[in-house]
Write an enzyme that holds these catalytic residues in place. Structure first.
Site, mmCIF file in Angstrom:
data_model
loop_
_atom_site.group_PDB
_atom_site.id
_atom_site.type_symbol
_atom_site.label_atom_id
_atom_site.label_comp_id
_atom_site.label_asym_id
_atom_site.label_seq_id
_atom_site.Cartn_x
_atom_site.Cartn_y
_atom_site.Cartn_z
ATOM 1 N N ASP A 125 -7.782 59.598 24.799
ATOM 2 C CA ASP A 125 -6.831 60.058 25.798
ATOM 3 C C ASP A 125 -5.896 61.055 25.122
ATOM 4 O O ASP A 125 -5.094 60.679 24.262
ATOM 5 C CB ASP A 125 -6.046 58.867 26.369
ATOM 6 C CG ASP A 125 -4.939 59.305 27.304
ATOM 7 O OD1 ASP A 125 -5.136 60.298 28.023
ATOM 8 O OD2 ASP A 125 -3.872 58.655 27.309
ATOM 9 N N GLY B 270 -2.818 63.245 25.034
ATOM 10 C CA GLY B 270 -1.526 63.468 25.657
ATOM 11 C C GLY B 270 -0.758 64.558 24.942
ATOM 12 O O GLY B 270 -1.177 65.051 23.889
ATOM 13 N N ASN C 283 0.869 62.287 21.840
ATOM 14 C CA ASN C 283 -0.077 61.484 21.067
ATOM 15 C C ASN C 283 -1.479 61.546 21.643
ATOM 16 O O ASN C 283 -1.668 61.772 22.844
ATOM 17 C CB ASN C 283 0.352 60.007 21.036
ATOM 18 C CG ASN C 283 1.613 59.780 20.231
ATOM 19 O OD1 ASN C 283 1.790 60.361 19.167
ATOM 20 N ND2 ASN C 283 2.493 58.937 20.732
ATOM 21 N N ALA D 279 -5.690 64.269 34.570
ATOM 22 C CA ALA D 279 -6.771 63.338 34.225
ATOM 23 C C ALA D 279 -6.223 61.960 33.873
ATOM 24 O O ALA D 279 -6.837 60.935 34.192
ATOM 25 C CB ALA D 279 -7.580 63.900 33.052
ATOM 26 N N ASP D 280 -5.056 61.912 33.228
ATOM 27 C CA ASP D 280 -4.478 60.620 32.856
ATOM 28 C C ASP D 280 -4.101 59.806 34.085
ATOM 29 O O ASP D 280 -4.255 58.571 34.095
ATOM 30 C CB ASP D 280 -3.262 60.819 31.944
ATOM 31 C CG ASP D 280 -2.212 61.742 32.541
ATOM 32 O OD1 ASP D 280 -2.550 62.540 33.441
ATOM 33 O OD2 ASP D 280 -1.051 61.667 32.104
ATOM 34 N N ASP E 84 3.574 55.517 33.964
ATOM 35 C CA ASP E 84 3.046 55.912 32.657
ATOM 36 C C ASP E 84 4.158 56.649 31.910
ATOM 37 O O ASP E 84 4.587 57.736 32.316
ATOM 38 C CB ASP E 84 1.822 56.811 32.830
ATOM 39 C CG ASP E 84 1.081 57.048 31.510
ATOM 40 O OD1 ASP E 84 1.661 56.773 30.442
ATOM 41 O OD2 ASP E 84 -0.066 57.521 31.554
ATOM 42 N N THR F 279 29.366 55.419 19.850
ATOM 43 C CA THR F 279 28.620 56.549 20.410
ATOM 44 C C THR F 279 27.122 56.275 20.473
ATOM 45 O O THR F 279 26.469 56.541 21.492
ATOM 46 C CB THR F 279 28.878 57.821 19.580
ATOM 47 O OG1 THR F 279 30.273 58.134 19.633
ATOM 48 C CG2 THR F 279 28.075 59.003 20.117
#
Length: 254
Positions: free
Chosen positions: A6, A8, A11, A108-109, A129, A184
């Site tokens: 897969d 991305g 990654n 596609a994902d 996702d 902070t």
């Protein structure tokens, strides 16, 4: 065995499935500067790390949202496997009914996640996702992909915040000690994590109102585990969703 990749924006998820069972999966950084040979060596090393050889791979499939890498990864897999490499897209059957203005525009994902969701869960579904972008896919009670939303991902939002402010530091994404920050860094962590969790809870409520019924809610992606525990809705964390979707699509096209 099936080698599934897969691709991305941040990654690559590389996994091996044996008769539908996931043997392993690993994440490696997406790098547009690598050559096909470098990726081939990377995949070969991952297989060997899990005591597998490329000769044991008899099928391969890719889902990609990074077009420049699609052919490169296909070439890389061809260097270590003798099997045909399939790519999710036009010409590959997925069995998914899509009710969108232009079905070809769906990533596609998103298709792969929806295919796995319909196969493994009760519809209607809301699939979240969480990667470079946070995407929400909605599958109605008739198992039709009816649409969704695309939002900035956690790291994209955080990088934008720190790059445009002089005093806010770069921080990790581990949860703060409490909602109301006392310094902070904890204020930033609370804002990005609880803020995202609250946003997703609100989106789920609005989607279910539009559907007119409760939905099964699934979260996947590299950053999902960080946020799901902070949400008020019951969310199923499923890290393997896209790999199983790739397997189901591969089986449909044998």
């Amino acid at each position: 065995m099936l080698l599934a990749v897969d691709i991305g924006n941040t990654n690559l998820v590389v996994g091996v499935l044996d008769q539908g069972e996931i043997r392993f999966f690993e994440r490696v950084s997406t790098d547009l500067s690598k050559t096909a040979l470098e990726y081939a060596l990377c995949f070969k090393n991952i297989l060997e790390l899990h005591s597998l050889s490329s000769a044991e791979i008899d099928g391969a499939i890719i889902a990609s949202v990074v077009p420049p890498l699609t052919s490169l990864i296909t070439e890389a897999l061809g260097k270590i496997c003798s099997c045909r490499v399939r790519t999710v897209g036009p010409g590959l059957k997925n069995g998914l009914k899509i009710h969108m203005d232009d079905p070809a525009q769906i990533g596609a994902d998103l298709i792969v996640g929806a295919v796995a969701g319909i196969h493994d869960y009760t519809c209607p579904l809301i699939i979240i996702d969480m990667g470079t972008a946070t995407t929400i896919s909605v599958i109605d009670d008739r198992k039709t992909y009816s649409g969704g939303m695309i939002l900035p991902g956690l790291r994209v939002s955080l990088d934008s915040l720190t790059s445009r402010t002089s005093k806010l530091p770069r921080i990790g994404l581990d949860p703060p000690k409490q909602l109301i920050g006392k310094n902070t860094i904890d204020c930033m962590k609370s804002g990005i994590l609880y803020g995202t969790a609250s946003m997703l809870d609100g989106m789920i409520e609005r989607i279910e109102d539009e559907l007119g019924m409760k939905a099964t809610i699934i979260a996947t992606g590299g950053l999902a585990s960080t946020v799901v525990s902070l949400m008020k809705n019951d969310v199923i964390l499923d890290d393997d969703l896209l790999l199983r979707g790739l397997y189901y699509i591969y089986e449909k096209n044998k």
